[in-house]
Design an enzyme around this catalytic site. Structure first.
Site, PDB file in Angstrom:
ATOM      1  N   ASN A   9       7.240  13.077  19.404  1.00  0.00           N
ATOM      2  CA  ASN A   9       8.319  13.961  20.034  1.00  0.00           C
ATOM      3  C   ASN A   9       9.205  13.007  20.373  1.00  0.00           C
ATOM      4  OD1 ASN A   9      10.273  15.178  21.692  1.00  0.00           O
ATOM      5  ND2 ASN A   9       8.893  15.348  23.336  1.00  0.00           N
ATOM      6  N   TRP A  10      10.395  13.167  19.678  1.00  0.00           N
ATOM      7  CA  TRP A  10      11.518  12.010  19.368  1.00  0.00           C
ATOM      8  C   TRP A  10      12.559  11.931  20.828  1.00  0.00           C
ATOM      9  CZ3 TRP A  10      13.418  11.185  13.768  1.00  0.00           C
ATOM     10  CH2 TRP A  10      12.195  10.623  12.939  1.00  0.00           C
ATOM     11  N   LYS A  11      12.360  13.090  21.491  1.00  0.00           N
ATOM     12  CA  LYS A  11      13.437  13.301  22.441  1.00  0.00           C
ATOM     13  C   LYS A  11      14.801  13.277  21.923  1.00  0.00           C
ATOM     14  CE  LYS A  11       9.531  12.561  25.533  1.00  0.00           C
ATOM     15  NZ  LYS A  11       9.445  12.046  26.952  1.00  0.00           N
ATOM     16  N   HIS A  95       8.231  21.633  27.329  1.00  0.00           N
ATOM     17  CA  HIS A  95       7.940  20.400  27.690  1.00  0.00           C
ATOM     18  C   HIS A  95       8.483  20.161  29.082  1.00  0.00           C
ATOM     19  CE1 HIS A  95       8.701  16.095  27.743  1.00  0.00           C
ATOM     20  NE2 HIS A  95       7.784  15.953  26.652  1.00  0.00           N
ATOM     21  N   GLU A  97      10.355  17.956  30.481  1.00  0.00           N
ATOM     22  CA  GLU A  97      11.696  17.807  30.561  1.00  0.00           C
ATOM     23  C   GLU A  97      12.430  19.146  30.627  1.00  0.00           C
ATOM     24  OE1 GLU A  97      11.577  14.761  27.556  1.00  0.00           O
ATOM     25  OE2 GLU A  97      10.422  13.611  28.916  1.00  0.00           O
ATOM     26  N   GLU A 167       0.341  17.180  29.650  1.00  0.00           N
ATOM     27  CA  GLU A 167       1.238  15.877  29.669  1.00  0.00           C
ATOM     28  C   GLU A 167       1.281  15.807  31.201  1.00  0.00           C
ATOM     29  OE1 GLU A 167       3.558  14.759  25.852  1.00  0.00           O
ATOM     30  OE2 GLU A 167       4.840  16.465  27.025  1.00  0.00           O
ATOM     31  N   GLY A 173       6.650   8.529  29.989  1.00  0.00           N
ATOM     32  CA  GLY A 173       7.619   7.585  29.959  1.00  0.00           C
ATOM     33  C   GLY A 173       7.525   6.467  31.036  1.00  0.00           C
ATOM     34  N   SER A 212       2.602   8.267  27.759  1.00  0.00           N
ATOM     35  CA  SER A 212       2.327   7.012  27.790  1.00  0.00           C
ATOM     36  C   SER A 212       0.916   6.508  26.772  1.00  0.00           C
ATOM     37  CB  SER A 212       2.121   6.134  28.903  1.00  0.00           C
ATOM     38  OG  SER A 212       3.316   6.307  29.767  1.00  0.00           O
ATOM     39  N   GLY A 233       5.690  10.301  22.801  1.00  0.00           N
ATOM     40  CA  GLY A 233       7.201   9.896  23.094  1.00  0.00           C
ATOM     41  C   GLY A 233       7.577   8.618  22.444  1.00  0.00           C
ATOM     42  N   GLY A 234       7.721   7.738  23.430  1.00  0.00           N
ATOM     43  CA  GLY A 234       8.318   6.495  23.135  1.00  0.00           C
ATOM     44  C   GLY A 234       7.573   5.733  21.849  1.00  0.00           C
TER      45      GLY A 234
HETATM   46  P1  13P Z   1       5.782   9.290  26.224  1.00  0.00           P
HETATM   47  O1  13P Z   1       4.656   8.804  25.354  1.00  0.00           O
HETATM   48  O2  13P Z   1       6.973   8.193  26.039  1.00  0.00           O
HETATM   49  O3  13P Z   1       5.251   8.837  27.659  1.00  0.00           O
HETATM   50  O4  13P Z   1       6.359  10.491  26.351  1.00  0.00           O
HETATM   51  C1  13P Z   1       5.256  11.444  26.133  1.00  0.00           C
HETATM   52  C2  13P Z   1       6.170  12.992  25.903  1.00  0.00           C
HETATM   53  O5  13P Z   1       6.717  13.328  26.904  1.00  0.00           O
HETATM   54  C3  13P Z   1       5.795  13.535  24.574  1.00  0.00           C
HETATM   55  O6  13P Z   1       6.144  14.761  24.682  1.00  0.00           O
END
Ligand code: 13P
Length: 250
Positions: A9-11, A95, A97, A167, A173, A212, A233-234
Site C-alpha cells: 500500500n503505497w499510500k 483502511h 486512514e 491492521e 507507521g 510495521s 506500507g513503508g
Molecule cells: P506501515 O507498514 O507503514 O506500518 O503501514 C501499514 C499499512 O497501513 C498498510 O496498509
C-alpha cells in the site's frame, strides 16, 4: 492451502519517475517467488503506469480506495469500473486512514466492499483497533464489529472472494509491530467469527497482517497459523525491503 498474498500500500507516495524505478526493481527481483502472490496499490493516478509495467508479469495491482457510487455527480471520486478498466485486481476497503481521517464508518465501508465485488474487483477489507481500544480490552469487539458490518450486509459468501487485512492502528507507521502472538490471536478470532457462518469460507479466507511489517519481522509473523501474508506500507516503497517480505511469504 491458502496462497500467501503480499500487497504493497503505497499510500500518498511516489512520482511517475519513482514508480517506474520501484516497479522495475520489484519485477527484476521477484524471480523464485512462485508460491506467494504479490500486488501493489499505487495512488490512483499512477495505476496506468503500473498497468503498463506489470501487464504480463505475475504482479497484480489495485486501488487504495474507491467510490461507494458507480457514477454521476461525485466530484473527485473514482468508480470501481474505472479501476477494473485499468486492470486492477484488488482494492483496499476501509483502511484505518480512510476510517479515521476521512470519516468512513462501517456502513460506508460495507457499501464500498459491495460495490467493489459487484464490479469484479477483489476487496481487501481492512480492520483493526486503536491503541486506546486495545488498552480498554475491546479489540475483539471493534474488529468483530467491523467484520460483522460486511457479513450482515453482504452475507458470508461475499468473503469467499475477498481478502481481510488485520491492521492494528497503533502499529501502522509507528515501527511498533504487533507481536506474532498478538497478531495470531486476532487473526484466529477473525477466522473463528467467519467460521460461525461458514467453515469452508473461513478455511479459505486469506487474512493479511499489516502494521510495521518489515524484512526483519515478516517471516516470524507469517509463520503463524492464521497469518496469510502482509499489507505493507513503508517497506513497500523500497524494492529490496518489499522483495525480502515477498520472499519471506514464499
Ligand atoms: P506501515 O507498514 O507503514 O506500518 O503501514 C501499514 C499499512 O497501513 C498498510 O496498509
Amino acid at each position: 492451502m491458502r496462497q500467501p498474498l503480499v500487497a504493497g500500500n503505497w499510500k500518498l507516495n511516489g512520482s511517475l519517475a519513482s514508480t517506474r524505478e520501484l516497479l522495475a526493481g520489484i519485477k527484476a527481483g521477484l524471480e523464485g517467488v512462485t508460491n506467494a502472490e504479490v500486488a501493489v496499490c499505487p495512488p490512483y493516478i499512477l495505476i496506468p503506469e503500473a498497468q503498463a509495467q506489470l501487464t504480463g508479469s505475475p504482479i497484480a495491482w489495485g486501488g487504495q480506495n474507491l467510490s461507494s457510487e458507480t457514477g454521476g455527480a461525485f466530484t473527485g471520486e473514482i468508480a470501481a469500473s474505472m479501476l477494473l478498466d485499468f486492470g486492477c485486481k484488488y482494492v483496499l476497503v476501509g483502511h484505518s486512514e480512510r476510517r479515521t481521517l476521512y470519516g468512513e464508518d462501517n456502513a460506508l465501508v460495507a457499501k464500498k466492499f459491495a460495490v467493489a465485488r459487484e464490479a469484479g474487483l477483489v476487496p481487501i477489507l481492512c480492520v483493526g483497533e486503536t491503541l486506546e481500544e486495545r488498552q480498554q480490552g475491546i479489540t475483539e469487539e471493534i474488529v468483530g464489529g467491523q467484520l460483522a458490518a460486511v457479513i450482515d450486509q453482504e452475507g458470508v459468501a461475499a468473503l469467499g472472494d475477498a481478502v481481510v487485512a488485520y491492521e492494528p492502528v497503533w502499529a501502522i507507521g509507528t515501527g511498533m509491530t504487533a507481536s506474532p502472538e498478538q497478531a495470531q490471536a486476532v487473526h484466529a478470532f477473525i477466522r473463528a467469527q467467519v467460521a460461525q457462518h461458514d467453515v469452508g469460507i473461513a478455511d479459505g479466507l486469506r487474512i493479511l497482517y499489516g502494521g510495521s511489517m518489515k524484512p526483519g519481522n515478516a517471516a516470524e509473523l507469517m509463520a503463524q497459523n492464521d497469518i496469510d501474508g502482509g499489507l505493507i506500507g513503508g517497506a513497500a516503497l523500497k524494492a529490496d525491503d518489499f522483495l525480502a517480505i515477498c520472499k519471506a511469504a514464499n
